[in-house]
Design a protein around this motif. Structure first.
Motif, PDB file in Angstrom:
ATOM      1  N   GLN A 152       0.832  -1.207   0.000  1.00 22.16           N
ATOM      2  CA  GLN A 152       0.000   0.000   0.000  1.00 22.16           C
ATOM      3  C   GLN A 152       0.864   1.253   0.000  1.00 22.16           C
ATOM      4  OE1 GLN A 152      -3.284  -0.076  -0.464  1.00 22.16           O
ATOM      5  NE2 GLN A 152      -3.204   2.138  -0.624  1.00 22.16           N
ATOM      6  N   LYS A 153       1.953   1.241   0.748  1.00 20.02           N
ATOM      7  CA  LYS A 153       2.868   2.383   0.765  1.00 20.02           C
ATOM      8  C   LYS A 153       3.514   2.569  -0.610  1.00 20.02           C
ATOM      9  CE  LYS A 153       6.871   4.373   3.089  1.00 20.02           C
ATOM     10  NZ  LYS A 153       7.850   4.232   4.176  1.00 20.02           N
ATOM     11  N   ILE A 154       3.864   1.481  -1.276  1.00 20.51           N
ATOM     12  CA  ILE A 154       4.456   1.568  -2.612  1.00 20.51           C
ATOM     13  C   ILE A 154       3.453   2.167  -3.584  1.00 20.51           C
ATOM     14  CG2 ILE A 154       5.490   0.267  -4.510  1.00 20.51           C
ATOM     15  CD1 ILE A 154       7.185   0.380  -1.864  1.00 20.51           C
ATOM     16  N   VAL A 155       2.201   1.750  -3.491  1.00 23.17           N
ATOM     17  CA  VAL A 155       1.158   2.268  -4.382  1.00 23.17           C
ATOM     18  C   VAL A 155       0.980   3.766  -4.190  1.00 23.17           C
ATOM     19  CG1 VAL A 155      -1.327   2.206  -4.880  1.00 23.17           C
ATOM     20  CG2 VAL A 155      -0.063   0.072  -4.595  1.00 23.17           C
ATOM     21  N   THR A 156       0.968   4.210  -2.942  1.00 22.01           N
ATOM     22  CA  THR A 156       0.673   5.620  -2.668  1.00 22.01           C
ATOM     23  C   THR A 156       1.891   6.534  -2.679  1.00 22.01           C
ATOM     24  OG1 THR A 156       0.796   5.255  -0.277  1.00 22.01           O
ATOM     25  CG2 THR A 156      -1.380   5.094  -1.308  1.00 22.01           C
ATOM     26  N   SER A 157       3.100   5.963  -2.500  1.00 18.16           N
ATOM     27  CA  SER A 157       4.294   6.800  -2.359  1.00 18.16           C
ATOM     28  C   SER A 157       5.274   6.725  -3.522  1.00 18.16           C
ATOM     29  CB  SER A 157       5.045   6.427  -1.080  1.00 18.16           C
ATOM     30  OG  SER A 157       4.221   6.575   0.037  1.00 18.16           O
ATOM     31  N   SER A 158       5.157   5.712  -4.355  1.00 15.64           N
ATOM     32  CA  SER A 158       6.116   5.578  -5.455  1.00 15.64           C
ATOM     33  C   SER A 158       5.820   6.578  -6.560  1.00 15.64           C
ATOM     34  CB  SER A 158       6.071   4.158  -6.032  1.00 15.64           C
ATOM     35  OG  SER A 158       4.832   3.922  -6.665  1.00 15.64           O
ATOM     36  N   LYS A 159       6.837   6.895  -7.343  1.00 12.57           N
ATOM     37  CA  LYS A 159       6.657   7.803  -8.473  1.00 12.57           C
ATOM     38  C   LYS A 159       5.619   7.253  -9.439  1.00 12.57           C
ATOM     39  CE  LYS A 159      11.385   9.595  -8.357  1.00 12.57           C
ATOM     40  NZ  LYS A 159      12.676   9.632  -9.055  1.00 12.57           N
TER      41      LYS A 159
END
Length: 143
Positions: free
Chosen positions: A30-37
């Protein structure tokens, strides 16, 4: 009886030791989905399309089209937006899976879990931030 107990204890110790030596980590997807470029880019793309659809609907309202025509148009645009969202999500997850595989192979990980499906994991097994850097370097957008 005591021999069986010692044998079972030795077996359990060997099994737990072999699992401890495996490289098992977890990533907060979820963090990757919301925080990645790539995630931020995909979300911005969807928001821009939603804004365009809203503007088109407002134009039709100002032009004096009938409420039933506007309702049908809005429903069509809503369906289009949902289809687009689904396609973007599928592409993103496919890219994310590819990146996790690449990352895991490069680090020698045997098992990578999603943090949100864990009941407990030692904080030192969380490689989310390291993976996020890797993902951002390789995949700034989803193609």
């Amino acid at each position: 009886m005591l021999r069986i107990f010692y044998s079972l204890t030795a077996l359990l110790f060997a099994i737990s030791f072999s699992f401890a030596s495996e490289k098992i980590v977890f990533i907060d997807i979820q963090k990757i989905v919301t925080s990645s470029k790539a995630g931020i880019s995909a979300q911005a793309e969807l928001e821009a399309q939603a804004k365009r659809f809203k503007e088109e609907i407002e134009k039709k309202q100002k032009a004096g089209e009938s409420p039933s025509q506007i309702q049908a148009f809005a429903e069509e645009k809503q369906r289009e937006l949902m289809e687009k969202r689904q396609k973007v999500a599928q592409k993103f997850m496919k890219t994310l899976q590819k990146a996790i595989t690449e990352y895991s192979k490069s680090k020698g990980y045997k098992l990578v879990l999603d943090k949100n499906s864990l009941l407990y994991g030692k904080p030192e097994l969380d490689v989310t931030d390291d993976f996020l850097k890797f993902f951002d370097e390789k995949y700034s957008t989803v193609k």
